[in-house]
Write a protein that holds these residues in place. Structure first.
Motif, PDB file in Angstrom:
ATOM      1  N   ASP A 106      -5.186  25.885  -2.037  1.00 26.70           N
ATOM      2  CA  ASP A 106      -6.462  25.221  -1.800  1.00 26.70           C
ATOM      3  C   ASP A 106      -6.674  24.964  -0.309  1.00 26.70           C
ATOM      4  O   ASP A 106      -7.740  25.270   0.236  1.00 26.70           O
ATOM      5  N   GLU A 107      -5.679  24.435   0.354  1.00 31.41           N
ATOM      6  CA  GLU A 107      -5.801  24.125   1.782  1.00 31.41           C
ATOM      7  C   GLU A 107      -5.934  25.393   2.624  1.00 31.41           C
ATOM      8  O   GLU A 107      -6.781  25.468   3.513  1.00 31.41           O
ATOM      9  N   ILE A 125      -0.452  18.780   5.117  1.00 29.38           N
ATOM     10  CA  ILE A 125      -0.150  18.838   3.684  1.00 29.38           C
ATOM     11  C   ILE A 125       0.679  20.080   3.374  1.00 29.38           C
ATOM     12  O   ILE A 125       1.691  20.016   2.681  1.00 29.38           O
ATOM     13  N   VAL A 126       0.255  21.220   3.910  1.00 26.96           N
ATOM     14  CA  VAL A 126       0.988  22.472   3.685  1.00 26.96           C
ATOM     15  C   VAL A 126       2.399  22.348   4.248  1.00 26.96           C
ATOM     16  O   VAL A 126       3.377  22.714   3.578  1.00 26.96           O
ATOM     17  N   GLY A 127       2.523  21.831   5.450  1.00 28.28           N
ATOM     18  CA  GLY A 127       3.841  21.672   6.059  1.00 28.28           C
ATOM     19  C   GLY A 127       4.751  20.751   5.281  1.00 28.28           C
ATOM     20  O   GLY A 127       5.965  20.958   5.229  1.00 28.28           O
ATOM     21  N   GLU A 138     -10.892  13.141   8.878  1.00 26.37           N
ATOM     22  CA  GLU A 138     -10.771  14.022   7.726  1.00 26.37           C
ATOM     23  C   GLU A 138     -10.464  15.455   8.129  1.00 26.37           C
ATOM     24  O   GLU A 138     -10.243  16.310   7.288  1.00 26.37           O
ATOM     25  N   HIS A 139     -10.433  15.754   9.411  1.00 24.73           N
ATOM     26  CA  HIS A 139     -10.223  17.120   9.878  1.00 24.73           C
ATOM     27  C   HIS A 139      -8.771  17.309  10.289  1.00 24.73           C
ATOM     28  O   HIS A 139      -8.201  16.467  10.957  1.00 24.73           O
ATOM     29  N   GLY A 140      -8.161  18.422   9.857  1.00 23.08           N
ATOM     30  CA  GLY A 140      -6.817  18.736  10.300  1.00 23.08           C
ATOM     31  C   GLY A 140      -5.710  18.257   9.388  1.00 23.08           C
ATOM     32  O   GLY A 140      -4.541  18.453   9.688  1.00 23.08           O
ATOM     33  N   ALA A 177      -9.318  29.355   5.559  1.00 17.73           N
ATOM     34  CA  ALA A 177      -9.752  30.749   5.710  1.00 17.73           C
ATOM     35  C   ALA A 177     -11.259  30.867   5.499  1.00 17.73           C
ATOM     36  O   ALA A 177     -11.929  31.609   6.209  1.00 17.73           O
ATOM     37  N   ALA A 178     -11.783  30.132   4.531  1.00 14.48           N
ATOM     38  CA  ALA A 178     -13.224  30.180   4.271  1.00 14.48           C
ATOM     39  C   ALA A 178     -14.001  29.572   5.435  1.00 14.48           C
ATOM     40  O   ALA A 178     -15.060  30.064   5.813  1.00 14.48           O
ATOM     41  N   ARG A 179     -13.464  28.532   6.011  1.00 16.91           N
ATOM     42  CA  ARG A 179     -14.155  27.845   7.106  1.00 16.91           C
ATOM     43  C   ARG A 179     -14.088  28.658   8.402  1.00 16.91           C
ATOM     44  O   ARG A 179     -15.057  28.735   9.143  1.00 16.91           O
ATOM     45  N   TYR A 180     -12.953  29.275   8.686  1.00 16.36           N
ATOM     46  CA  TYR A 180     -12.748  29.927   9.978  1.00 16.36           C
ATOM     47  C   TYR A 180     -12.600  31.441   9.909  1.00 16.36           C
ATOM     48  O   TYR A 180     -12.508  32.089  10.943  1.00 16.36           O
TER      49      TYR A 180
END
Length: 118
Positions: free
Chosen positions: A37-38, A91-93, A84-86, A43-46
């Protein structure tokens, strides 16, 4: 798939269904779904035009790879509050045992690995 935020949920659902069919332990499946999800949201945003999701299971190690067609430069988003950004990378890490980001000819590749005991 097209790099569109509306398709992030499709990537998440695809991941959950595939990992269920592979009998991945529930806690690892849930972590993998959150990682996808993250990464798919980033990828969708950038990622400009397209993004690719690859899931590979190899001896109790799940490899998650998301490739986007972006140049690796984050575009600032003025509609997201700074607090809320970043958070996604953190979370992934936290969830993955290892992560790697590299620029490939196709775009940015993000690898995350989850592992569990045999």
């Amino acid at each position: 798939m097209p790099a569109q935020e509306a398709l992030v949920s499709a990537a998440r659902h695809f991941t959950a269904e595939l990992l269920d069919s592979w009998s991945i332990p529930r806690d690892k499946r849930d972590s993998a779904v959150l990682i996808v999800d993250e990464l798919a949201a980033n990828a969708a945003r950038y990622g400009h035009e397209c993004m690719t999701l690859q899931l590979v299971l190899d001896h109790h190690v799940l490899h998650i790879v998301v490739v986007d067609s972006g140049a690796g430069v984050d575009r600032p988003s003025h509609d997201i509050a700074p607090d809320e950004h970043g958070r996604g990378n953190g979370i992934v890490g936290f969830l993955a045992q290892s992560t790697e980001v590299r620029q490939a000819p196709e775009g940015r590749e993000v690898h995350a690995c989850l592992q569990w005991p045999a």
